[in-house]
Design a protein around this motif. Structure first.
Motif, PDB file in Angstrom:
ATOM      1  N   PHE A  10      48.738  46.586  42.414  1.00  0.00           N
ATOM      2  CA  PHE A  10      47.537  45.759  42.449  1.00  0.00           C
ATOM      3  C   PHE A  10      46.325  46.574  42.890  1.00  0.00           C
ATOM      4  CE2 PHE A  10      44.622  43.205  45.002  1.00  0.00           C
ATOM      5  CZ  PHE A  10      44.122  42.402  44.000  1.00  0.00           C
ATOM      6  N   LEU A  11      46.461  47.346  43.957  1.00  0.00           N
ATOM      7  CA  LEU A  11      45.334  48.142  44.443  1.00  0.00           C
ATOM      8  C   LEU A  11      44.909  49.181  43.411  1.00  0.00           C
ATOM      9  CD1 LEU A  11      46.326  48.576  48.182  1.00  0.00           C
ATOM     10  CD2 LEU A  11      44.507  47.151  47.231  1.00  0.00           C
ATOM     11  N   LEU A  12      45.864  49.786  42.726  1.00  0.00           N
ATOM     12  CA  LEU A  12      45.512  50.731  41.660  1.00  0.00           C
ATOM     13  C   LEU A  12      44.762  50.034  40.533  1.00  0.00           C
ATOM     14  CD1 LEU A  12      48.740  52.907  41.480  1.00  0.00           C
ATOM     15  CD2 LEU A  12      46.483  53.614  42.297  1.00  0.00           C
ATOM     16  N   SER A  13      45.142  48.810  40.244  1.00  0.00           N
ATOM     17  CA  SER A  13      44.445  48.076  39.185  1.00  0.00           C
ATOM     18  C   SER A  13      43.005  47.813  39.578  1.00  0.00           C
ATOM     19  CB  SER A  13      45.170  46.771  38.847  1.00  0.00           C
ATOM     20  OG  SER A  13      44.991  45.815  39.862  1.00  0.00           O
ATOM     21  N   LEU A  14      42.757  47.585  40.866  1.00  0.00           N
ATOM     22  CA  LEU A  14      41.380  47.401  41.321  1.00  0.00           C
ATOM     23  C   LEU A  14      40.585  48.689  41.176  1.00  0.00           C
ATOM     24  CD1 LEU A  14      41.683  45.278  44.592  1.00  0.00           C
ATOM     25  CD2 LEU A  14      40.807  44.555  42.376  1.00  0.00           C
ATOM     26  N   VAL A  15      41.199  49.800  41.552  1.00  0.00           N
ATOM     27  CA  VAL A  15      40.521  51.088  41.492  1.00  0.00           C
ATOM     28  C   VAL A  15      40.180  51.469  40.057  1.00  0.00           C
ATOM     29  CG1 VAL A  15      40.804  53.566  41.881  1.00  0.00           C
ATOM     30  CG2 VAL A  15      41.509  51.936  43.639  1.00  0.00           C
ATOM     31  N   PHE A  16      41.145  51.275  39.156  1.00  0.00           N
ATOM     32  CA  PHE A  16      40.941  51.697  37.778  1.00  0.00           C
ATOM     33  C   PHE A  16      40.413  50.601  36.869  1.00  0.00           C
ATOM     34  CE2 PHE A  16      44.074  54.738  39.408  1.00  0.00           C
ATOM     35  CZ  PHE A  16      43.337  55.892  39.207  1.00  0.00           C
ATOM     36  N   GLY A  17      40.222  49.407  37.415  1.00  0.00           N
ATOM     37  CA  GLY A  17      39.601  48.329  36.654  1.00  0.00           C
ATOM     38  C   GLY A  17      40.468  47.758  35.555  1.00  0.00           C
ATOM     39  N   THR A  18      41.774  47.816  35.724  1.00  0.00           N
ATOM     40  CA  THR A  18      42.667  47.255  34.720  1.00  0.00           C
ATOM     41  C   THR A  18      43.581  46.250  35.381  1.00  0.00           C
ATOM     42  OG1 THR A  18      44.341  48.930  35.071  1.00  0.00           O
ATOM     43  CG2 THR A  18      42.698  49.372  33.364  1.00  0.00           C
ATOM     44  N   SER A  19      44.185  45.449  34.585  1.00  0.00           N
ATOM     45  CA  SER A  19      45.161  44.512  35.108  1.00  0.00           C
ATOM     46  C   SER A  19      46.429  45.261  35.448  1.00  0.00           C
ATOM     47  CB  SER A  19      45.452  43.454  34.057  1.00  0.00           C
ATOM     48  OG  SER A  19      46.447  42.601  34.510  1.00  0.00           O
ATOM     49  N   SER A  20      47.135  44.760  36.423  1.00  0.00           N
ATOM     50  CA  SER A  20      48.296  45.475  36.915  1.00  0.00           C
ATOM     51  C   SER A  20      49.453  45.535  35.930  1.00  0.00           C
ATOM     52  CB  SER A  20      48.759  44.870  38.236  1.00  0.00           C
ATOM     53  OG  SER A  20      48.615  43.488  38.236  1.00  0.00           O
ATOM     54  N   ILE A 105      46.404  36.860  36.166  1.00  0.00           N
ATOM     55  CA  ILE A 105      45.253  36.037  36.535  1.00  0.00           C
ATOM     56  C   ILE A 105      45.171  35.924  38.054  1.00  0.00           C
ATOM     57  CG2 ILE A 105      44.266  33.710  36.421  1.00  0.00           C
ATOM     58  CD1 ILE A 105      45.634  33.562  33.572  1.00  0.00           C
ATOM     59  N   LYS A 106      46.319  35.665  38.697  1.00  0.00           N
ATOM     60  CA  LYS A 106      46.344  35.578  40.156  1.00  0.00           C
ATOM     61  C   LYS A 106      46.004  36.931  40.785  1.00  0.00           C
ATOM     62  CE  LYS A 106      49.746  31.866  40.565  1.00  0.00           C
ATOM     63  NZ  LYS A 106      48.842  30.815  40.979  1.00  0.00           N
ATOM     64  N   ASP A 107      46.527  38.015  40.209  1.00  0.00           N
ATOM     65  CA  ASP A 107      46.200  39.353  40.708  1.00  0.00           C
ATOM     66  C   ASP A 107      44.696  39.579  40.701  1.00  0.00           C
ATOM     67  OD1 ASP A 107      48.849  40.159  41.072  1.00  0.00           O
ATOM     68  OD2 ASP A 107      48.990  41.108  39.101  1.00  0.00           O
ATOM     69  N   GLU A 108      44.085  39.254  39.572  1.00  0.00           N
ATOM     70  CA  GLU A 108      42.659  39.507  39.424  1.00  0.00           C
ATOM     71  C   GLU A 108      41.822  38.563  40.280  1.00  0.00           C
ATOM     72  OE1 GLU A 108      41.946  39.814  35.178  1.00  0.00           O
ATOM     73  OE2 GLU A 108      43.757  41.032  35.046  1.00  0.00           O
ATOM     74  N   LEU A 125      47.501  34.687  47.707  1.00  0.00           N
ATOM     75  CA  LEU A 125      47.758  34.807  46.271  1.00  0.00           C
ATOM     76  C   LEU A 125      48.723  35.946  45.970  1.00  0.00           C
ATOM     77  CD1 LEU A 125      44.392  34.263  44.355  1.00  0.00           C
ATOM     78  CD2 LEU A 125      46.530  33.032  44.056  1.00  0.00           C
ATOM     79  N   LEU A 126      48.507  37.082  46.615  1.00  0.00           N
ATOM     80  CA  LEU A 126      49.386  38.232  46.369  1.00  0.00           C
ATOM     81  C   LEU A 126      50.806  37.951  46.841  1.00  0.00           C
ATOM     82  CD1 LEU A 126      46.979  41.164  47.239  1.00  0.00           C
ATOM     83  CD2 LEU A 126      47.798  40.464  44.985  1.00  0.00           C
ATOM     84  N   ASP A 127      50.946  37.263  47.950  1.00  0.00           N
ATOM     85  CA  ASP A 127      52.289  36.880  48.404  1.00  0.00           C
ATOM     86  C   ASP A 127      52.964  35.966  47.386  1.00  0.00           C
ATOM     87  OD1 ASP A 127      52.137  38.395  50.707  1.00  0.00           O
ATOM     88  OD2 ASP A 127      51.524  36.722  51.992  1.00  0.00           O
ATOM     89  N   GLU A 128      52.180  35.035  46.834  1.00  0.00           N
ATOM     90  CA  GLU A 128      52.724  34.132  45.804  1.00  0.00           C
ATOM     91  C   GLU A 128      53.163  34.920  44.564  1.00  0.00           C
ATOM     92  OE1 GLU A 128      51.205  30.454  42.963  1.00  0.00           O
ATOM     93  OE2 GLU A 128      49.968  31.059  44.670  1.00  0.00           O
TER      94      GLU A 128
END
Length: 134
Positions: A10-20, A105-108, A125-128
């Protein structure tokens, strides 16, 4: 998949701007977004949402709400992105069994919360998502 791996992806997806886990975004919107034509992509998404609303097919609207969330996020409009992601997520709940790409969707949405400094709802949300993915 353990919790650490999910958080890391998830954190990598934030850094690189992509969905996980890879987007399930209609290819036409994806192509338009590559050209940074937000207005055209938004117009196309709204047209499809209205089309599927008239046909009473709410599940078909999910990828278009998801796309609108992505567009708003790319434009830097966190509150609008949050609204679109929440709308997409509310429709995912109508599914008997959500698929992995539905969880993006929840990740984002969690990413939007983090960017806005709302860490508690992001963690919830991340726990879910972790529970649903494992």
């Amino acid at each position: 998949m353990n919790r650490f791996t999910v958080y890391l992806v998830f954190l990598l997806s934030l850094v690189f701007g992509t969905s996980s886990y890879g987007q399930f975004i209609p290819s036409r919107i994806y192509t338009i977004l590559k050209k940074e034509s937000f207005q055209n992509a938004e117009r196309f998404a709204h047209e499809r949402i209205n089309e599927y609303r008239l046909k009473k097919k709410p599940l078909r609207q999910i990828p278009y709400y998801h796309a609108l969330g992505m567009i708003s996020l790319k434009k830097g409009d966190l509150s609008t992105a949050e609204r679109w992601y929440q709308q997409a997520d509310s429709l995912v709940h109508l599914k008997k069994r959500p698929q992995l790409f539905d969880l993006d969707i929840k990740d984002e949405l969690a990413g939007v919360y983090i960017q806005g400094g709302h860490f508690k709802p992001a963690k919830a949300l991340l726990d879910e998502v972790i529970t649903l993915r494992t």
